[in-house]
Design a protein around this motif. Structure first.
Motif, PDB file in Angstrom:
ATOM      1  N   ARG A  24       0.857  -1.188   0.000  1.00  0.00           N
ATOM      2  CA  ARG A  24       0.000   0.000   0.000  1.00  0.00           C
ATOM      3  C   ARG A  24       0.888   1.230   0.000  1.00  0.00           C
ATOM      4  O   ARG A  24       1.924   1.247   0.648  1.00  0.00           O
ATOM      5  CB  ARG A  24      -0.893  -0.005   1.237  1.00  0.00           C
ATOM      6  CG  ARG A  24      -1.841   1.160   1.275  1.00  0.00           C
ATOM      7  CD  ARG A  24      -2.726   1.118   2.494  1.00  0.00           C
ATOM      8  NE  ARG A  24      -3.615   2.245   2.441  1.00  0.00           N
ATOM      9  CZ  ARG A  24      -4.923   2.191   2.525  1.00  0.00           C
ATOM     10  NH1 ARG A  24      -5.513   1.028   2.696  1.00  0.00           N
ATOM     11  NH2 ARG A  24      -5.655   3.276   2.473  1.00  0.00           N
ATOM     12  N   GLU A  25       0.463   2.261  -0.720  1.00  0.00           N
ATOM     13  CA  GLU A  25       1.200   3.521  -0.702  1.00  0.00           C
ATOM     14  C   GLU A  25       0.603   4.432   0.361  1.00  0.00           C
ATOM     15  O   GLU A  25      -0.607   4.464   0.565  1.00  0.00           O
ATOM     16  CB  GLU A  25       1.159   4.195  -2.072  1.00  0.00           C
ATOM     17  CG  GLU A  25       2.013   3.459  -3.079  1.00  0.00           C
ATOM     18  CD  GLU A  25       2.190   4.204  -4.386  1.00  0.00           C
ATOM     19  OE1 GLU A  25       1.921   5.425  -4.438  1.00  0.00           O
ATOM     20  OE2 GLU A  25       2.620   3.559  -5.346  1.00  0.00           O
ATOM     21  N   PRO A  30       9.438   7.656   3.875  1.00  0.00           N
ATOM     22  CA  PRO A  30      10.017   6.403   4.382  1.00  0.00           C
ATOM     23  C   PRO A  30      10.650   6.539   5.764  1.00  0.00           C
ATOM     24  O   PRO A  30      10.532   5.623   6.588  1.00  0.00           O
ATOM     25  CB  PRO A  30      11.070   6.046   3.327  1.00  0.00           C
ATOM     26  CG  PRO A  30      10.577   6.681   2.075  1.00  0.00           C
ATOM     27  CD  PRO A  30       9.909   7.956   2.513  1.00  0.00           C
ATOM     28  N   SER A  31      11.305   7.658   6.047  1.00  0.00           N
ATOM     29  CA  SER A  31      11.958   7.819   7.355  1.00  0.00           C
ATOM     30  C   SER A  31      10.949   7.776   8.500  1.00  0.00           C
ATOM     31  O   SER A  31      11.212   7.197   9.552  1.00  0.00           O
ATOM     32  CB  SER A  31      12.767   9.113   7.399  1.00  0.00           C
ATOM     33  OG  SER A  31      11.917  10.228   7.204  1.00  0.00           O
ATOM     34  N   PRO A 109      10.485   4.760  -1.640  1.00  0.00           N
ATOM     35  CA  PRO A 109       9.907   6.074  -1.950  1.00  0.00           C
ATOM     36  C   PRO A 109       8.956   5.953  -3.137  1.00  0.00           C
ATOM     37  O   PRO A 109       9.245   5.264  -4.115  1.00  0.00           O
ATOM     38  CB  PRO A 109      11.119   6.931  -2.302  1.00  0.00           C
ATOM     39  CG  PRO A 109      12.279   6.250  -1.648  1.00  0.00           C
ATOM     40  CD  PRO A 109      11.952   4.770  -1.686  1.00  0.00           C
ATOM     41  N   ALA A 110       7.801   6.625  -3.030  1.00  0.00           N
ATOM     42  CA  ALA A 110       6.797   6.551  -4.094  1.00  0.00           C
ATOM     43  C   ALA A 110       5.943   7.809  -4.085  1.00  0.00           C
ATOM     44  O   ALA A 110       5.268   8.077  -3.090  1.00  0.00           O
ATOM     45  CB  ALA A 110       5.920   5.324  -3.911  1.00  0.00           C
ATOM     46  N   ARG A 115       5.907   3.493  -0.535  1.00  0.00           N
ATOM     47  CA  ARG A 115       5.229   2.232  -0.819  1.00  0.00           C
ATOM     48  C   ARG A 115       5.670   1.277   0.285  1.00  0.00           C
ATOM     49  O   ARG A 115       6.858   0.999   0.452  1.00  0.00           O
ATOM     50  CB  ARG A 115       5.634   1.674  -2.181  1.00  0.00           C
ATOM     51  CG  ARG A 115       4.934   0.350  -2.496  1.00  0.00           C
ATOM     52  CD  ARG A 115       5.326  -0.139  -3.900  1.00  0.00           C
ATOM     53  NE  ARG A 115       4.537  -1.273  -4.299  1.00  0.00           N
ATOM     54  CZ  ARG A 115       4.880  -2.550  -4.077  1.00  0.00           C
ATOM     55  NH1 ARG A 115       6.027  -2.835  -3.468  1.00  0.00           N
ATOM     56  NH2 ARG A 115       4.099  -3.535  -4.470  1.00  0.00           N
ATOM     57  N   VAL A 116       4.707   0.805   1.054  1.00  0.00           N
ATOM     58  CA  VAL A 116       4.967  -0.116   2.155  1.00  0.00           C
ATOM     59  C   VAL A 116       4.554  -1.508   1.694  1.00  0.00           C
ATOM     60  O   VAL A 116       3.401  -1.725   1.322  1.00  0.00           O
ATOM     61  CB  VAL A 116       4.164   0.275   3.415  1.00  0.00           C
ATOM     62  CG1 VAL A 116       4.448  -0.698   4.559  1.00  0.00           C
ATOM     63  CG2 VAL A 116       4.452   1.702   3.829  1.00  0.00           C
ATOM     64  N   GLN A 117       5.507  -2.427   1.709  1.00  0.00           N
ATOM     65  CA  GLN A 117       5.225  -3.814   1.327  1.00  0.00           C
ATOM     66  C   GLN A 117       5.532  -4.714   2.514  1.00  0.00           C
ATOM     67  O   GLN A 117       6.637  -4.688   3.048  1.00  0.00           O
ATOM     68  CB  GLN A 117       6.072  -4.231   0.132  1.00  0.00           C
ATOM     69  CG  GLN A 117       5.845  -5.689  -0.264  1.00  0.00           C
ATOM     70  CD  GLN A 117       6.674  -6.070  -1.462  1.00  0.00           C
ATOM     71  OE1 GLN A 117       6.464  -5.561  -2.551  1.00  0.00           O
ATOM     72  NE2 GLN A 117       7.639  -6.968  -1.255  1.00  0.00           N
TER      73      GLN A 117
END
Length: 159
Positions: A24-25, A30-31, A109-110, A115-117
């Motif tokens: 999901r984005e 990200p940090s 990064p997205a 983007r978290v997978q």
């Protein structure tokens, strides 16, 4: 009763007989997502509804996790790279039938966010495998809800 699982390394994420992958984005960078996952372990119950207790152990090298329903995990951190991944192996659990379990959170990064997978890599007996097949839609819904709540929490904190 808690049982020790077979120790596996990070490579198990790619070789596991059972791999459930959800993504999901989010708007948060990200940090911020990495901080919430790896450095604010005790904050997990605030955004991941299934988690009732999360605390670091062994000076941050491990975690203790309790879920709704009473499932417990003692974990070892396998990877904590702020630019890319947070992963841990379950060493001990009271969940029946599981032999190996590694979870990996990959951050990319997205579009101004992340983007978290999440990969849930596991092995176990036939009943455990069947249970995971049946549980897949629920695990996906749990992941999506948790990441959405985490994103709301992080973007509100940044505002």
């Amino acid at each position: 009763m808690a049982r020790r699982l077979s120790p596996v390394g990070l490579e198990f994420v790619q070789s596991a007989p059972i791999r459930l992958v959800f993504a999901r984005e989010v708007a948060a960078p990200p940090s911020a997502v990495f901080h919430a996952l790896a450095e604010d372990v005790e904050g997990w119950p605030a955004w991941f509804r299934a988690v009732t207790l999360a605390r670091p152990t062994d000076g941050g090298a491990g975690r203790e996790i309790k879920l709704i329903g009473g499932t417990r995990f003692q974990e070892t951190i396998l990877a904590a790279d702020p630019d890319e991944v947070y992963a841990y192996r379950v060493d001990e659990t009271n969940a029946p039938g599981v032999r190996n379990l590694v979870e990996e959170w990959r951050l990319t990064p997205a579009g101004g966010g992340t983007r978290v997978q999440w990969t849930f890599a596991a092995d176990g007996g036939a009943p455990f495998r069947l249970a995971l097949k049946v549980a897949r839609p629920g695990l996906g819904m749990s992941f999506r809800g948790a990441v959405a709540k985490l994103d709301q929490r992080l973007t509100a904190a940044a505002a």
